[in-house]
Design a protein around this motif. Structure first.
Motif, PDB file in Angstrom:
ATOM      1  N   ALA A 132      -0.584  -6.745   9.063  1.00  0.00           N
ATOM      2  CA  ALA A 132      -0.964  -5.657   8.156  1.00  0.00           C
ATOM      3  C   ALA A 132      -0.508  -4.316   8.722  1.00  0.00           C
ATOM      4  N   LEU A 154      -1.950  -2.180   3.718  1.00  0.00           N
ATOM      5  CA  LEU A 154      -1.130  -3.267   3.186  1.00  0.00           C
ATOM      6  C   LEU A 154      -1.479  -4.537   3.938  1.00  0.00           C
ATOM      7  N   SER A 163      -5.768  -4.439  -0.119  1.00  0.00           N
ATOM      8  CA  SER A 163      -4.843  -3.400   0.348  1.00  0.00           C
ATOM      9  C   SER A 163      -5.286  -2.050  -0.209  1.00  0.00           C
TER      10      SER A 163
END
Length: 201
Positions: A132, A154, A163
């Protein structure tokens, strides 16, 4: 708010193998949000890591942009059943963010927090190990406000509600606390390949 993009197209065989169960492919990038798009002044923007109420590290926009950068290209999947292939993002990986803060994750859980007061829970294991980032660019340009700019979390291997848009920080928690949608029946994990849309899935 919802934009167009919910009809999709019939995938080819190779494309179908990339789609999680129940998903369809779209060429659009639909916009879904709870209310008006926040307009965030970069001069006042800060990203803060906290443990409970205690700040552990904080960056201004300029400081954040100076952190090591990472890029990722791949597929994203929304709980509303659209998927978009080959999306390209750039930002600061969570591993690099923790390293810049000089900390190891103090607990196994956290809440991502947005400037719109949105929260979503994500276990640390789903954020670290290159999984991430806090993204600040999409498709080679700054992320538009409607898609969560100037910065969004994200976590592409989970449904996209994880997200968080307009992200302003990560708050470590002792337990796996439900965020906004999780409090309203969405799954605590949100794995699209297991169709973890709701708590009873």
């Amino acid at each position: 708010m919802v934009t167009r993009g919910f009809t999709g197209r019939r995938p080819t065989r190779p494309d179908a193998e990339r789609l999680p169960p129940g998903q369809y492919l779209t060429e659009d990038f639909p916009v879904l949000q709870l209310g008006p798009t926040p307009r965030i002044d970069l001069a006042r923007w800060r990203f803060t890591i906290r443990q409970g109420a205690k700040p552990l590290a904080s960056w201004s926009w300029e400081e954040f942009q100076a952190l090591p950068r990472t890029r990722w290209t791949g597929d994203i999947h929304c709980v509303t059943k659209w998927s978009k292939f080959d999306t390209a993002w750039e930002g600061v990986g969570i591993d690099d963010l923790l390293a810049a803060a000089g900390i190891a994750a103090p607990t196994a859980y956290l809440l991502a927090e947005g400037y719109d007061d949105y929260t979503t829970n994500v276990p640390v294991a789903d954020l670290t190990g290159g999984k991430a980032m806090v993204a600040t660019a999409y498709a080679g340009a700054p992320i538009p406000p409607d898609h969560g700019g100037p910065a969004r979390l994200l976590v592409p291997h989970l449904y996209f509600w994880k997200s968080a848009k307009w992200v302003k920080g990560l708050r470590f928690t002792q337990a796996d606390e439900a965020g906004f949608w999780e409090q309203r029946g969405y799954h605590m994990s949100g794995d699209p390949w297991r169709e973890q849309r709701f708590t009873d899935d």
